[in-house]
Design an enzyme around this catalytic site. Structure first.
Site, PDB file in Angstrom:
ATOM      1  N   ARG A 124     -24.589 -22.727  -7.511  1.00 18.69           N
ATOM      2  CA  ARG A 124     -23.760 -23.136  -6.385  1.00 18.69           C
ATOM      3  C   ARG A 124     -24.261 -24.474  -5.854  1.00 18.69           C
ATOM      4  O   ARG A 124     -25.474 -24.665  -5.718  1.00 18.69           O
ATOM      5  CB  ARG A 124     -23.873 -22.072  -5.296  1.00 18.69           C
ATOM      6  CG  ARG A 124     -22.985 -22.270  -4.086  1.00 18.69           C
ATOM      7  CD  ARG A 124     -21.598 -21.748  -4.365  1.00 18.69           C
ATOM      8  NE  ARG A 124     -20.758 -21.793  -3.189  1.00 18.69           N
ATOM      9  CZ  ARG A 124     -20.620 -20.802  -2.327  1.00 18.69           C
ATOM     10  NH1 ARG A 124     -21.314 -19.687  -2.487  1.00 18.69           N
ATOM     11  NH2 ARG A 124     -19.803 -20.908  -1.302  1.00 18.69           N
ATOM     12  N   LYS A 163     -16.316 -10.473  -4.932  1.00 23.63           N
ATOM     13  CA  LYS A 163     -16.639 -10.786  -6.325  1.00 23.63           C
ATOM     14  C   LYS A 163     -16.475  -9.526  -7.164  1.00 23.63           C
ATOM     15  O   LYS A 163     -16.875  -8.438  -6.754  1.00 23.63           O
ATOM     16  CB  LYS A 163     -18.056 -11.355  -6.443  1.00 23.63           C
ATOM     17  CG  LYS A 163     -19.119 -10.517  -5.773  1.00 23.63           C
ATOM     18  CD  LYS A 163     -20.474 -11.195  -5.785  1.00 23.63           C
ATOM     19  CE  LYS A 163     -21.475 -10.341  -5.026  1.00 23.63           C
ATOM     20  NZ  LYS A 163     -22.742 -10.972  -4.787  1.00 23.63           N
ATOM     21  N   ARG A 212     -21.749 -13.360   4.761  1.00 24.29           N
ATOM     22  CA  ARG A 212     -21.201 -12.568   3.665  1.00 24.29           C
ATOM     23  C   ARG A 212     -20.164 -11.643   4.287  1.00 24.29           C
ATOM     24  O   ARG A 212     -20.512 -10.754   5.044  1.00 24.29           O
ATOM     25  CB  ARG A 212     -22.330 -11.743   3.036  1.00 24.29           C
ATOM     26  CG  ARG A 212     -22.002 -11.155   1.702  1.00 24.29           C
ATOM     27  CD  ARG A 212     -23.171 -10.355   1.180  1.00 24.29           C
ATOM     28  NE  ARG A 212     -24.340 -11.169   0.871  1.00 24.29           N
ATOM     29  CZ  ARG A 212     -24.462 -11.926  -0.204  1.00 24.29           C
ATOM     30  NH1 ARG A 212     -23.498 -11.976  -1.092  1.00 24.29           N
ATOM     31  NH2 ARG A 212     -25.551 -12.618  -0.417  1.00 24.29           N
ATOM     32  N   GLU A 248      -9.897 -16.818  -8.517  1.00 27.13           N
ATOM     33  CA  GLU A 248     -10.534 -17.842  -9.362  1.00 27.13           C
ATOM     34  C   GLU A 248     -11.506 -17.154 -10.299  1.00 27.13           C
ATOM     35  O   GLU A 248     -11.984 -16.064 -10.000  1.00 27.13           O
ATOM     36  CB  GLU A 248     -11.331 -18.827  -8.477  1.00 27.13           C
ATOM     37  CG  GLU A 248     -10.467 -19.604  -7.509  1.00 27.13           C
ATOM     38  CD  GLU A 248     -11.275 -20.114  -6.309  1.00 27.13           C
ATOM     39  OE1 GLU A 248     -12.517 -20.061  -6.339  1.00 27.13           O
ATOM     40  OE2 GLU A 248     -10.650 -20.534  -5.324  1.00 27.13           O
ATOM     41  N   LYS A 291     -15.095 -16.353 -11.778  1.00 24.51           N
ATOM     42  CA  LYS A 291     -16.452 -16.420 -11.213  1.00 24.51           C
ATOM     43  C   LYS A 291     -17.328 -17.056 -12.278  1.00 24.51           C
ATOM     44  O   LYS A 291     -17.601 -16.457 -13.314  1.00 24.51           O
ATOM     45  CB  LYS A 291     -16.967 -15.032 -10.836  1.00 24.51           C
ATOM     46  CG  LYS A 291     -18.342 -15.083 -10.177  1.00 24.51           C
ATOM     47  CD  LYS A 291     -18.778 -13.728  -9.697  1.00 24.51           C
ATOM     48  CE  LYS A 291     -19.991 -13.818  -8.782  1.00 24.51           C
ATOM     49  NZ  LYS A 291     -21.173 -14.439  -9.391  1.00 24.51           N
ATOM     50  N   PHE A 334     -14.305 -25.701  -5.962  1.00 24.78           N
ATOM     51  CA  PHE A 334     -13.330 -24.693  -5.535  1.00 24.78           C
ATOM     52  C   PHE A 334     -13.016 -24.718  -4.037  1.00 24.78           C
ATOM     53  O   PHE A 334     -12.185 -23.963  -3.565  1.00 24.78           O
ATOM     54  CB  PHE A 334     -13.725 -23.284  -5.986  1.00 24.78           C
ATOM     55  CG  PHE A 334     -15.153 -22.877  -5.705  1.00 24.78           C
ATOM     56  CD1 PHE A 334     -15.567 -22.606  -4.422  1.00 24.78           C
ATOM     57  CD2 PHE A 334     -16.060 -22.753  -6.755  1.00 24.78           C
ATOM     58  CE1 PHE A 334     -16.871 -22.218  -4.179  1.00 24.78           C
ATOM     59  CE2 PHE A 334     -17.361 -22.364  -6.509  1.00 24.78           C
ATOM     60  CZ  PHE A 334     -17.781 -22.100  -5.211  1.00 24.78           C
ATOM     61  N   GLU A 341     -19.483 -25.112  -8.137  1.00 20.36           N
ATOM     62  CA  GLU A 341     -20.519 -24.549  -8.995  1.00 20.36           C
ATOM     63  C   GLU A 341     -20.852 -25.565 -10.087  1.00 20.36           C
ATOM     64  O   GLU A 341     -19.944 -26.123 -10.706  1.00 20.36           O
ATOM     65  CB  GLU A 341     -19.959 -23.246  -9.598  1.00 20.36           C
ATOM     66  CG  GLU A 341     -20.945 -22.385 -10.320  1.00 20.36           C
ATOM     67  CD  GLU A 341     -21.616 -21.314  -9.438  1.00 20.36           C
ATOM     68  OE1 GLU A 341     -21.450 -21.323  -8.199  1.00 20.36           O
ATOM     69  OE2 GLU A 341     -22.329 -20.478 -10.023  1.00 20.36           O
TER      70      GLU A 341
HETATM   71  P1  AMP Z   1     -23.566 -13.758  -6.315  1.00 18.35           P
HETATM   72  O1  AMP Z   1     -24.499 -14.906  -6.574  1.00 18.35           O
HETATM   73  O2  AMP Z   1     -23.554 -12.740  -7.402  1.00 18.35           O
HETATM   74  O3  AMP Z   1     -23.747 -13.214  -4.909  1.00 18.35           O
HETATM   75  O4  AMP Z   1     -22.064 -14.317  -6.347  1.00 18.35           O
HETATM   76  C1  AMP Z   1     -21.631 -15.340  -5.518  1.00 18.35           C
HETATM   77  C2  AMP Z   1     -21.796 -16.657  -6.227  1.00 18.35           C
HETATM   78  O5  AMP Z   1     -20.849 -16.820  -7.249  1.00 18.35           O
HETATM   79  C3  AMP Z   1     -21.562 -17.847  -5.357  1.00 18.35           C
HETATM   80  O6  AMP Z   1     -22.658 -18.149  -4.558  1.00 18.35           O
HETATM   81  C4  AMP Z   1     -21.293 -18.944  -6.378  1.00 18.35           C
HETATM   82  O7  AMP Z   1     -22.515 -19.525  -6.782  1.00 18.35           O
HETATM   83  C5  AMP Z   1     -20.735 -18.205  -7.553  1.00 18.35           C
HETATM   84  N1  AMP Z   1     -19.344 -18.542  -7.874  1.00 18.35           N
HETATM   85  C6  AMP Z   1     -18.886 -18.699  -9.122  1.00 18.35           C
HETATM   86  N2  AMP Z   1     -17.591 -18.990  -9.136  1.00 18.35           N
HETATM   87  C7  AMP Z   1     -17.180 -19.032  -7.840  1.00 18.35           C
HETATM   88  C8  AMP Z   1     -15.923 -19.271  -7.209  1.00 18.35           C
HETATM   89  N3  AMP Z   1     -14.818 -19.524  -7.900  1.00 18.35           N
HETATM   90  N4  AMP Z   1     -15.903 -19.214  -5.849  1.00 18.35           N
HETATM   91  C9  AMP Z   1     -17.016 -18.942  -5.123  1.00 18.35           C
HETATM   92  N5  AMP Z   1     -18.219 -18.709  -5.683  1.00 18.35           N
HETATM   93  C10 AMP Z   1     -18.303 -18.745  -7.026  1.00 18.35           C
END
Ligand code: AMP
Length: 582
Positions: free
Chosen positions: A242, A442, A436, A235, A237, A329, A288
């Site tokens: 969130r 990611k 995690r 998907e 990002k 999602f 999101e």
């Molecule tokens: P990070 O905040 O950099 O740790 O990345 C994880 C975050 O990406 C998640 O907590 C979501 O807020 C965001 N996110 C964006 N798109 C998605 C997706 N398709 N699936 C899951 N998380 C996503």
């Protein structure tokens, strides 16, 4: 509180996890359940159970004044003690050693009532009175713990997961059963009560009580992203906030959105609940919230969404200028059933069916977004929209990828759509709240970024000499915060001005040119590389760090750890070696 404080001291005195668990278990067994359950909340370093939205609203400055006042020694003595211990709780214990009562007249349940009252009170003067009264009843060691709980961290190396283990040990229950109950209830107090009665199987998911979010691990490149599992759902990002959406269905008009910190954020997005109400059954979604351009059918940058945050009321103008959508999602609960143990591919099917179940009358179900799959075909995903056609709830497009090349291609597409990168998910993985793991990866553009917390600030130079613009920041190593760097730029002038006010109000110690501050402000920083360094306690220093943005959606509990810093350092070293060899 005496037994609590003694146990907390013993727990702090050992570094062995098993011993910590044993000590807390022994405490739980030795106290009546009505006391042990409340103490479980305090041992987790919280004033209230996780799902509750209440907060004490007691800042560092107010605590500082209270301690200075009741010790009778003034703030200069407190500053000196704070320098010695680096912790307000420990400094208070030292100062109060001679003034505090030798015998406690404060019980665990009285502390809980005092917290209830503090949360209810909004005036600073009244809060000050309540705090003084509370701390005057405590012995010096108890006052230390009370202050630490108020600051949101007991700092005895005890996380909620260890408290869960202690509950299991105390009442002879399986740790996994305790964890599951606590995850469903979001309430360690109730978890303990059920464990004591051996009724953990009665713990049930409750709509409108948020559960923890599944988190992702970073992947270096496309190859690594596909190395952990056989089939991947991919998907975009999205760069937003969130949010977990709880929907009551046709018989219950309630809709609530919860942030990563499990706080309710629905009032900030009044246009989303009416659209989410279209789902006929009770439902929990993961997704999101994004600023959205209906013209291009693409997300707008995070900076646009930021304009809508931190406001008490969203004006009509704001609603028009920065429209938002909920990009769904995942689904965690549907058809009266908790779905987190089902594999992602099955959850995805249920999610798609749920969009299909939305009645067409009254709501326009339209194509929300188009993406190209690796074979070149266009996929249209449905959305729930408003009568004028603007989408509000969109099913996030997902495609499958099986080679690094196809992943690279989808990555470029995601960047072209204005998104941050990709999320690569194991189609067979269950949803693991609060963890995690390597089931969600990611892939972002920056080699690595770190989420860090600001621990100290300095007045800037030149035209920035009236604002606190230089930030020292830290990563976490279990219950300690260790500095890894200092950054000067990256935020806008408006953000710096706003942060300056916040830091002034949340200063722990004013050293003139520099202030240590409450470790609450989370930043995402990028950097060129990392060095070993004796300048910071972490043993590492980031080179050329840049602040990418404020992460108001994350709490200091969720920042990156020393472990991650070490991993990035090791990766950087092996990358350099490969380059040399190549
Ligand atoms: P990070 O905040 O950099 O740790 O990345 C994880 C975050 O990406 C998640 O907590 C979501 O807020 C965001 N996110 C964006 N798109 C998605 C997706 N398709 N699936 C899951 N998380 C996503």
């Amino acid at each position: 509180m005496q037994a609590f404080a003694q146990t907390a001291d013993s727990v702090a005195a050992t570094t062995k996890k098993l011993e910590k668990v044993r000590l807390v278990a022994e405490y739980f067994r030795s106290r009546p359940v009505e006391e042990a359950d409340q103490a479980a909340v305090f041992f987790s370093g919280r004033a209230f159970p996780a799902w509750e939205e209440r907060t004490l609203q007691v800042g560092g400055t107010l605590l500082w004044h209270t301690v200075g006042e009741i010790s009778g020694k003034g703030e200069a003595a407190l500053t000196a003690a704070y320098r010695r211990y680096g912790d307000l709780g420990a400094a208070a214990q030292d100062l109060l050693e001679h003034t505090a009562p030798a015998r406690s007249s404060l019980s665990v349940s009285q502390l809980a009532s005092a917290f209830d009252e503090l949360a209810r009170t909004s005036t600073a003067a009244r809060k000050l009175n309540l705090l003084q009264d509370l701390l005057r009843r405590a012995t010096a060691p108890e006052a230390k713990d009370v202050i630490k709980i108020i600051s949101g961290d007991l700092r005895i190396g005890l996380r909620e997961s260890l408290v869960e283990e202690a509950i299991a040990k105390a009442f002879d229950e399986n740790v996994k059963t305790v964890q599951r109950a606590n995850m469903l209830l979001g309430d360690i107090r109730e978890t303990l009560r059920l464990a004591a009665e051996h009724k953990l199987d009665q713990a049930q998911m409750r709509l409108f009580h948020p559960i923890g979010f599944m988190l992702a691990s970073p992947a270096q490149d496309a190859e690594e992203a596909l190395s952990y599992f056989v089939r991947a759902a991919v998907e975009d990002k999205y760069d937003g906030i969130r949010a977990q959406a709880h929907v009551g269905g046709k018989d219950d008009p309630r809709v609530r959105l919860f942030s990563r910190t499990l706080d309710e954020i629905s009032p900030a997005f009044p246009e989303l609940p009416p659209a989410l109400r279209a789902f006929p059954e009770p439902f929990i979604l993961d997704g999101e919230i994004l600023a959205w351009s209906p013209d291009t059918a693409q997300a707008l940058p995070f900076s646009e969404l930021q304009k809508r945050l931190g406001r008490k009321k969203v004006s009509e103008d704001m609603l028009r200028q920065v429209p938002v959508v909920y990009m769904a999602f995942d689904v965690l609960y549907a058809g009266g059933e908790l779905l987190i143990e089902k594999p992602l591919e099955e959850r995805r099917r249920i999610l798609e069916q749920s969009f299909a179940s939305v009645p067409k009358d009254g709501f326009i179900v339209e194509h929300g977004m188009a993406t190209e799959n690796p074979q070149g075909a266009l996929i249209f995903e449905p959305a729930i929209g408003t009568r004028n056609g603007a989408p509000r709830v969109i099913l996030a497009p997902a495609v499958t990828a099986d080679s690094p090349e196809s992943l690279e291609e989808i990555f470029s597409g995601a960047r072209a759509r204005g998104n941050e990168g990709l999320m690569i998910k194991d189609v067979q993985s269950p949803y693991t709240p609060g963890r995690r793991g390597k089931s969600w990866l990611k892939l972002k553009k920056e080699l690595a970024t770190l989420d860090v917390v600001v621990t100290a600030v300095e007045w800037g130079h030149g035209k920035r000499n009236k604002v606190l613009s230089d930030y020292t920041f830290a990563v976490r190593d279990s219950d300690k915060l260790l500095n890894v760097g200092k950054a000067y730029s990256g935020l806008t002038d408006a953000e710096i001005a706003e942060m300056t006010e916040w830091f002034k109000a949340h200063t722990l110690e004013d050293q003139g040119f520099r202030r240590t501050v409450e470790p609450k402000i989370v930043l995402e920083v990028a950097f060129n590389n990392m060095m070993r360094s004796s300048r910071h306690e972490s043993g590492y220093a980031l080179r050329f760090p840049r602040i990418l943005r404020l992460r108001t959606d994350k709490s200091a509990d969720e920042i990156d750890t020393l472990e991650t810093v070490k991993e990035i350092f090791a990766r950087q070293a092996s990358g350099a070696k490969q380059k040399e060899a190549g």
